[in-house]
Design a protein around this motif. Structure first.
Motif, PDB file in Angstrom:
ATOM      1  N   GLY A  94       0.851  -1.211   0.177  1.00 54.12           N
ATOM      2  CA  GLY A  94      -0.031  -0.055   0.089  1.00 54.12           C
ATOM      3  C   GLY A  94       0.799   1.089  -0.053  1.00 54.12           C
ATOM      4  O   GLY A  94       1.966   1.354   0.565  1.00 54.12           O
ATOM      5  N   ASN A  95       0.339   2.349  -0.795  1.00 52.03           N
ATOM      6  CA  ASN A  95       0.788   3.615  -0.643  1.00 52.03           C
ATOM      7  C   ASN A  95       0.613   4.361   0.627  1.00 52.03           C
ATOM      8  O   ASN A  95      -0.299   3.996   1.249  1.00 52.03           O
ATOM      9  CB  ASN A  95       0.602   4.500  -1.714  1.00 52.03           C
ATOM     10  N   TYR A  96       1.702   5.009   1.057  1.00 52.51           N
ATOM     11  CA  TYR A  96       1.429   5.605   2.338  1.00 52.51           C
ATOM     12  C   TYR A  96       0.340   6.636   2.201  1.00 52.51           C
ATOM     13  O   TYR A  96      -0.053   7.443   1.413  1.00 52.51           O
ATOM     14  CB  TYR A  96       2.578   6.479   3.033  1.00 52.51           C
ATOM     15  N   LEU A  97      -0.746   6.395   3.348  1.00 49.23           N
ATOM     16  CA  LEU A  97      -1.989   7.301   3.322  1.00 49.23           C
ATOM     17  C   LEU A  97      -2.931   6.647   2.499  1.00 49.23           C
ATOM     18  O   LEU A  97      -3.850   7.165   2.336  1.00 49.23           O
ATOM     19  CB  LEU A  97      -1.651   8.661   3.067  1.00 49.23           C
ATOM     20  N   GLU A  98      -2.896   5.440   1.749  1.00 52.96           N
ATOM     21  CA  GLU A  98      -3.583   4.910   0.826  1.00 52.96           C
ATOM     22  C   GLU A  98      -4.700   4.046   1.575  1.00 52.96           C
ATOM     23  O   GLU A  98      -4.313   3.055   2.273  1.00 52.96           O
ATOM     24  CB  GLU A  98      -2.997   4.182  -0.187  1.00 52.96           C
ATOM     25  N   ARG A  99      -5.976   4.401   1.837  1.00 52.97           N
ATOM     26  CA  ARG A  99      -6.905   3.480   2.212  1.00 52.97           C
ATOM     27  C   ARG A  99      -7.133   2.284   1.674  1.00 52.97           C
ATOM     28  O   ARG A  99      -6.931   2.101   0.393  1.00 52.97           O
ATOM     29  CB  ARG A  99      -8.166   4.214   2.324  1.00 52.97           C
ATOM     30  N   THR A 100      -7.674   1.030   2.437  1.00 53.21           N
ATOM     31  CA  THR A 100      -7.759  -0.015   1.584  1.00 53.21           C
ATOM     32  C   THR A 100      -8.714  -0.059   0.273  1.00 53.21           C
ATOM     33  O   THR A 100      -8.935  -0.700  -0.610  1.00 53.21           O
ATOM     34  CB  THR A 100      -8.467  -1.294   2.525  1.00 53.21           C
ATOM     35  N   SER A 101      -9.874   0.887   0.489  1.00 58.60           N
ATOM     36  CA  SER A 101     -10.615   0.887  -0.700  1.00 58.60           C
ATOM     37  C   SER A 101      -9.925   1.456  -1.991  1.00 58.60           C
ATOM     38  O   SER A 101     -10.400   1.005  -3.084  1.00 58.60           O
ATOM     39  CB  SER A 101     -11.811   2.157  -0.217  1.00 58.60           C
TER      40      SER A 101
END
Length: 809
Positions: free
Chosen positions: A739-746
């Protein structure tokens, strides 16, 4: 006071006043500047208030010039201090508290206030306007306590307020006097499409309805309408128009009509006093939109700096609706008459609408709905009264590629033409930034100039300028780093950290050639996370690279106090814990104890100096309501108590929460466990949602109940508790690693694709085992952040000594 400098006093700390100041500072260094602001905040972007209301942004996110900017530029700011009058005889500006500041020149930029309709009940509690951060706070607070809201006014501001309140979970009805929404900007077809779209999103409407009374006791309970009907509402938002703030001018003997009267150089009737923005009236017009304010400010800045300038002759107004899921644009004339030729494209399937009005073959107006990609270009064409050509027609209607027309239009655009109306950025400023600083992407232009950082409507034109300046060197997919400090993306940074064995944020930035050696508030926390994720056993967390809320294990509030949320596993607590919470709340004068949406208790209003004692006396783990980690695991009562329950959701929820708490993640993560498919714990909108049934469990991922609402996707079904825990662990670790930093799972699920995630954590048993091994290894090295602070005087003193600065950054 500097020698030989003129004393400039600006009354108003908003976008118009500070925008003008920024322009002046680019042209002249001959002023000592003092600013009075009625609000206790630095300059912020008022057009982004709708995003603060709906929860997608905070005040910090929309601040344009932070506290440090004023100090860095030698500007004296009197925040939270309103001005009473200008004493022309003494040549002093007089504040309401008696403060007097001498001046050589004054700019009045006091903006406007919402019109509060003179109807019975207007003074009741629960009746608010929608013009500033304080209004947002009152509305958000009401949404947490009440269910029904009414918005009086179906214009731009009213619809933004309605959508924000709906996003906060309120039942919202818009009461509008006219027969269609936004009647000052939209024609019938566009207004009807807008109403239908907003109704699909849950907002109700009462058109051709006049409010005659607000009823209730101390607090409003509803509206009575002219037709005799009633509408229940515990919150009423007045959005029926704005009124220029002219009190300072009136108290100073300056000529006022509806607004403060100004000439073409923004001069008032009082010598050396100017007015700009929503408070000013120019040639009989008061503008309530942002772009005209910057156009006025540009003329005033040049004039006051002694630079030759063309006079301000008025603005072509344009409107862009800024609410999630709805794109609407209007510029110039929008209602056709016999003198107009009309170009219309309407697509009911894609829900798009485009209308362009021509008069004597000149473009005089446009309306867009659904697809506003041409908004910035049409605004410019309307402003210039551009002639319609075959090439331009092809470009605007999609009948041809239109590339040459767009290129010619950019070449013909003068350097002083404003491209980004929200932030007053000209074509010349963008071109200079590209040429002087070697910018190659829209993101870099945004960071450097501010263009596109607000509503984003100018992005197509900014990209066209970038393409024009770079020529053959332009690449549409120009490489983008995680921030403007680097061209490296997330995967490249992680790979280099691994390959070169980098061990600290400073080492990463130095070895990988950061443009700014100290980094920024975006990349420092990201690198800190990557290092913690890669080296959970050896990397020492850098507190200075964390956000202030994470450093203090509490959320800072607008009044400088904090909210403390102790963890309650699966939403279950004990009488002993409740008693400790109550005792602490009383002892430390907590302002409120709120039940949160995550089934916990939030202690609101804790003083910063009391935080260590509060945590120590609670003797409960931190609930991480502030962190990029597992926030909550929401549960229903499940088979333990419910007659419908098929699985023990409370026990499973507590087990999962205890297992994965405190583990650092790319962004916050919420879970829910339901004991049956009735979904009382709302698993369908959680990052990981679990639903029990007679045969075991269903696991869903990628849900989001926030601004970018998304229903979770079914990942798999499992039969045993052990399988459930294993796959949840594998999902979380895979998210940590990709995941990218600050990227929510949605967003993560949509970027990677459900099939790819399923292949890694479900289908490939060996890969799942490796992911579980890595997360189990990382879990060995996590601890509650308050343990160190409570037992380490040096760490505590260092952190709390920095708090005053940290809270502002």
């Amino acid at each position: 006071m500097s020698v030989n400098k003129e004393r400039l006093v600006v009354i108003g700390n908003g976008m118009a006043g500070i925008g003008t100041v920024e322009q002046i500072m680019k042209l002249s260094s001959h002023f000592d500047i003092t600013v009075f602001g009625a609000e206790p905040h630095p300059n912020y972007n008022r057009i982004m208030l709708s995003y603060v209301l709906d929860g997608s942004k905070t005040l910090d996110d929309i601040v344009l010039n932070d506290w440090g900017w004023y100090a860095d530029n030698g500007i004296v700011l009197h925040a939270g201090k309103a001005v009473a009058r200008i004493d022309a005889a003494a040549r002093e500006v007089v504040a309401e508290d008696g403060t007097r500041v001498p001046y050589d020149k004054v700019i009045i930029a006091t903006g406007s206030s919402p019109i509060m309709l003179p109807i019975p009940g207007i003074d009741k509690q629960g009746v608010v306007g929608f013009r500033d951060i304080a209004d947002c706070s009152r509305m958000i607070e009401a949404a947490g306590q009440y269910r029904r809201a009414a918005v009086i006014g179906g214009g731009l501001l009213g619809l933004e307020a309605a959508k924000g309140l709906a996003q906060l979970g309120m039942e919202v009805t818009v009461v509008h006097l006219m027969d269609r929404l936004m009647e000052r900007q939209l024609d019938g077809p566009a207004a009807a499409m807008l109403k239908a779209e907003l109704e699909r999103q849950g907002i109700r409407f009462r058109l051709e309805a006049q409010t005659t009374e607000l009823y209730g006791d101390e607090r409003v309970r509803g509206l009575r309408l002219a037709d005799g009907s009633e509408l229940a509402a515990e919150l009423v938002v007045m959005a029926a128009g704005i009124r220029p703030n002219t009190a300072v001018a009136v108290g100073s003997g300056i000529a006022v009509n509806r607004g403060i009267l100004v000439d073409d150089y923004m001069r008032t009737s009082l010598a050396d006093v100017y007015a700009v923005g929503e408070c000013a009236e120019h040639r009989g017009v008061c503008y309530g939109l942002v772009a005209p304010l910057f156009e006025q400010g540009a003329v005033l800045a040049r004039h006051i700096s002694g630079v030759q300038t063309q006079p301000y002759e008025g603005s072509v107004v344009a409107t862009k609706l800024k609410i999630s899921g709805v794109d609407v644009f209007s510029a110039g004339q929008f209602m056709e008459g016999p003198e107009h030729a009309v170009i219309v494209r309407k697509d009911d399937w894609k829900r798009t609408y485009k209308k362009i009005l021509l008069e004597d073959n000149r473009i005089v107006g446009a309306v867009l709905f659904g697809d506003v990609a041409d908004a910035a270009e049409l605004q410019r064409l309307v402003r210039n009264g551009a002639a319609m050509t075959d090439e331009l027609y092809a470009s605007l209607t999609g009948a041809g590629c239109g590339g040459h027309a767009k290129t010619a239009a950019i070449e013909a655009m003068p350097d002083d033409e404003i491209v980004c109306g929200c932030n007053g950025v000209t074509k010349g400023a963008i071109v200079s930034a590209i040429a002087d600083q070697g910018l190659t992407s829209v993101d870099e232009i945004r960071a450097c100039t501010g263009a596109t950082r607000s509503c984003g409507g100018c992005k197509p034109v900014v990209e066209q300028i970038l393409r024009h300046v770079l020529g053959d060197g332009f690449t549409a997919g120009a490489k983008r780093g995680i921030c403007r400090c680097t061209t490296l993306g997330r995967d490249e940074i992680v790979a280099e950290i691994r390959r070169k064995g980098l061990q600290s944020t400073k080492e990463v930035m130095n070895v990988l050639g950061w443009a700014r050696p100290e980094g920024c508030s975006k990349c420092r926390p990201a690198i800190n996370y990557y290092l913690r994720m890669l080296y959970p056993d050896t990397y020492e967390d850098e507190q200075e690279s964390r956000f202030v809320n994470e450093r203090l294990a509490a959320n800072i509030q607008k009044d400088g106090t904090y909210t403390v949320v102790p963890r309650m596993y699966g939403g279950v607590t004990t009488p002993e814990q409740l008693k400790r919470i109550a005792d602490v709340a009383v002892k430390y004068n907590v302002k409120a104890v709120k039940v949160t949406g995550g089934q916990r208790l939030d202690l609101i209003g804790v003083a910063k100096e009391d935080l260590p004692s509060v945590w120590g006396e609670l003797d409960m783990p931190a609930g991480y309501a502030y962190a990029k980690s597992l926030r909550t695991v929401k549960t229903c009562v499940g088979s333990t108590f419910c007659r419908f329950g098929t699985q023990d959701s409370m026990a499973m929820g507590a087990l999962l929460e205890r297992k994965f708490e405190r583990l650092d993640l790319p962004a916050k993560l919420k879970m829910a466990v339901n004991g049956c498919p009735r979904n009382c714990a709302e698993s369908c909108t959680k990052d990981i949602g679990i639903v029990g049934n007679d045969g075991g469990w269903e696991i869903y991922i990628g849900g989001n109940g926030g601004v970018k609402a998304r229903l979770a996707d079914l990942l798999c079904k499992v039969k045993t508790d052990d399988e459930l825990i294993e796959i949840c662990g594998a999902v979380i670790q895979y998210y940590r690693e990709t995941g990218n930093y600050l990227e929510r799972t949605s967003e993560w699920v949509e970027r990677l694709g459900l099939d790819a995630i399923k292949a890694a954590v479900v289908d490939d048993v060996e890969e799942r085992r490796r992911l579980v091994e890595r997360i189990e290894f990382a879990l060995q090295y996590v601890e509650d952040p308050w343990k160190k602070l409570l037992n380490d005087d040096e760490s505590r003193d260092r952190l709390f000594g920095k708090l005053e600065v940290s809270a502002r950054t």
